[in-house]
Design a protein around this motif. Structure first.
Motif, PDB file in Angstrom:
ATOM      1  N   TRP A 171      18.469   5.570  12.601  1.00 41.55           N
ATOM      2  CA  TRP A 171      19.638   6.404  12.832  1.00 41.55           C
ATOM      3  C   TRP A 171      20.447   6.503  11.548  1.00 41.55           C
ATOM      4  CZ3 TRP A 171      20.072   8.554  17.681  1.00 41.55           C
ATOM      5  CH2 TRP A 171      19.283   7.980  18.679  1.00 41.55           C
ATOM      6  N   LEU A 172      20.842   7.713  11.214  1.00 44.92           N
ATOM      7  CA  LEU A 172      21.689   7.939  10.050  1.00 44.92           C
ATOM      8  C   LEU A 172      23.133   8.061  10.541  1.00 44.92           C
ATOM      9  CD1 LEU A 172      21.255   8.257   6.998  1.00 44.92           C
ATOM     10  CD2 LEU A 172      21.267  10.729   7.334  1.00 44.92           C
ATOM     11  N   VAL A 173      23.953   7.109  10.129  1.00 38.79           N
ATOM     12  CA  VAL A 173      25.334   7.031  10.609  1.00 38.79           C
ATOM     13  C   VAL A 173      26.283   7.390   9.472  1.00 38.79           C
ATOM     14  CG1 VAL A 173      27.107   5.537  11.609  1.00 38.79           C
ATOM     15  CG2 VAL A 173      24.699   5.230  12.253  1.00 38.79           C
ATOM     16  N   PRO A 174      27.140   8.404   9.656  1.00 36.97           N
ATOM     17  CA  PRO A 174      28.133   8.723   8.618  1.00 36.97           C
ATOM     18  C   PRO A 174      29.246   7.684   8.607  1.00 36.97           C
ATOM     19  CG  PRO A 174      28.425  10.165  10.508  1.00 36.97           C
ATOM     20  CD  PRO A 174      27.193   9.350  10.784  1.00 36.97           C
ATOM     21  N   LEU A 175      29.701   7.355   7.422  1.00 35.72           N
ATOM     22  CA  LEU A 175      30.785   6.386   7.277  1.00 35.72           C
ATOM     23  C   LEU A 175      32.075   7.155   7.024  1.00 35.72           C
ATOM     24  CD1 LEU A 175      28.930   3.815   5.009  1.00 35.72           C
ATOM     25  CD2 LEU A 175      29.329   3.654   7.465  1.00 35.72           C
ATOM     26  N   VAL A 186      33.232   3.027  13.695  1.00 37.27           N
ATOM     27  CA  VAL A 186      32.529   2.469  12.540  1.00 37.27           C
ATOM     28  C   VAL A 186      33.544   1.712  11.692  1.00 37.27           C
ATOM     29  CG1 VAL A 186      31.133   2.959  10.511  1.00 37.27           C
ATOM     30  CG2 VAL A 186      30.942   4.435  12.528  1.00 37.27           C
ATOM     31  N   ARG A 187      33.247   0.446  11.423  1.00 32.74           N
ATOM     32  CA  ARG A 187      34.142  -0.335  10.574  1.00 32.74           C
ATOM     33  C   ARG A 187      33.341  -1.005   9.466  1.00 32.74           C
ATOM     34  NH1 ARG A 187      36.001  -4.269  13.785  1.00 32.74           N
ATOM     35  NH2 ARG A 187      35.346  -6.105  12.603  1.00 32.74           N
ATOM     36  N   ALA A 194      29.048  -4.764  -1.348  1.00 28.49           N
ATOM     37  CA  ALA A 194      28.509  -4.912   0.000  1.00 28.49           C
ATOM     38  C   ALA A 194      29.613  -4.887   1.050  1.00 28.49           C
ATOM     39  CB  ALA A 194      27.707  -6.210   0.110  1.00 28.49           C
ATOM     40  N   GLY A 195      29.206  -4.718   2.291  1.00 29.81           N
ATOM     41  CA  GLY A 195      30.150  -4.712   3.392  1.00 29.81           C
ATOM     42  C   GLY A 195      29.494  -5.170   4.680  1.00 29.81           C
TER      43      GLY A 195
END
Length: 358
Positions: free
Chosen positions: A154-158, A169-170, A182-183
């Protein structure tokens, strides 16, 4: 097999080498701290190097990442090419490629991957929930490629965080051994678009899109490790050639020569296994086993090389501000990211037991 670079691959490598040498200097890296060098990333994209990977293939990417690793340049090159350009190019729909590839080529879109995260994220009706403790270059990314518990991608927009009730999204900052921006990724019903449902059939894909992208990432980061080790060894050779002990250069002592020779052989083993895996992938052959082999060498031998590089610098190598210390940090971080030698060897052993290792 033939690892001789094509004219296009060699030209791209030479260009990347010049840009990295000019901009990824010790002073600029020190000034960047733990963040990405935005000016360097802009220069690489303006030169068309991320987009060139579409033409030069995975072997071309490995050659470019070697140049990055030599100077430990702080840009999301490996992540955005492995999880973005190559993943979308191979497994995206026509619409996804048309929409996403231009931004990935010019650097305005940056994709990283929450790999390996299988089993930590669940998906229901296109909504993802779960936590990935650390993702490299997540703080610089516009999208993150996330595998769910069924290994669907899955491609998730940030997007910028909104009010708490809308914060699906956090991204929490995480500092790693190496400065990779990194996060920690926290998903709570985040919308994602499927990647790989209508992927083009490729002989090189051993399994589905997840296995294909994982193999690409392992090979790419092994190539990055080859450069990190080559840079560490080059610094050690330079240091021991000018530093004297008992009235002669350190490099004339047999113990130093043997340690450097072992590090050189380990570095060449990382490089050749990464080249072989990339070549197999580009030729459409099964590259899963070769990718694991390259990752194992990068993990196990990489640790030895960066430890040797620091050791051969003596007390200087313990200076946190010395350039060779960055190679040590990157080498150890890549070891952890690739999964560690024991875990990779166990996976290789399972393939051998199944008779599934080409």
């Amino acid at each position: 097999m033939d690892f001789t670079p094509t004219e296009e691959q060699e030209a791209a490598r030479e260009l990347a080498g010049r840009i990295f040498a000019d901009l990824a200097t010790h002073e600029r890296l020190r000034a960047a701290g733990t963040g990405t060098d935005a000016e360097l990333w802009k220069a690489l994209c303006a030169a068309g190097l991320p987009g060139a990977v579409e033409e030069t293939g995975l072997l071309g990417l490995v050659l470019l990442l070697e140049e990055q690793g030599r100077v430990t340049a702080q840009v999301p090159f490996a992540a955005s090419c492995a999880y973005g350009i190559l993943a979308v190019g191979r497994h995206g729909t026509d619409e996804q490629r048309t929409r996403l590839l231009p931004g990935l080529r010019d650097g305005t879109t940056v994709v990283t991957g929450a790999f390996p995260a299988s089993g930590t994220v669940s998906a229901h009706d296109g909504r993802l929930s779960g936590t990935v403790e650390w993702v490299p270059w997540l703080r610089d990314a516009t999208h993150v490629l996330v595998p769910d518990e069924d290994r669907d991608l899955w491609l998730v927009p940030l997007v910028p965080p909104g009010p708490p009730e809308e914060d699906a999204v956090r991204v929490d900052p995480v500092e790693l051994t190496a400065p990779w921006s990194a996060g920690r990724l926290v998903l709570d019903g985040a919308a994602g678009e499927r990647l790989g449902r209508q992927c083009r059939a490729r002989v090189g894909a051993s399994g589905g899109a997840y296995e294909d992208v994982l193999a690409v990432a392992r090979i790419a980061f092994a190539g990055l490790q080859a450069g990190v080790c080559a840079g560490s060894l080059a610094r050690a050779v330079e240091h021991t050639s000018v530093r004297e002990q008992f009235g002669r250069p350190l490099s004339t002592h047999q113990a130093v020569q043997l340690r450097a020779a072992d590090a050189h052989m380990d570095t060449e083993a990382i490089r050749v296994t990464a080249y072989e895996a990339a070549w197999r992938f580009d030729e459409g052959l099964d590259a899963g086993g070769a990718a694991l082999t390259a990752a194992w060498w990068a993990s196990e031998a990489g640790k030895r090389v960066v430890h040797a590089g620091q050791h051969l610098h003596g007390g200087t190598g313990a200076d946190l501000d010395h350039p060779v210390h960055r190679h040590f940090l990157w080498g150890r971080q890549l070891d952890a990211y690739l999964g560690g030698g024991t875990e990779l060897l166990a996976e290789l052993g399972a393939l051998l037991a199944e008779g599934d290792l080409s």
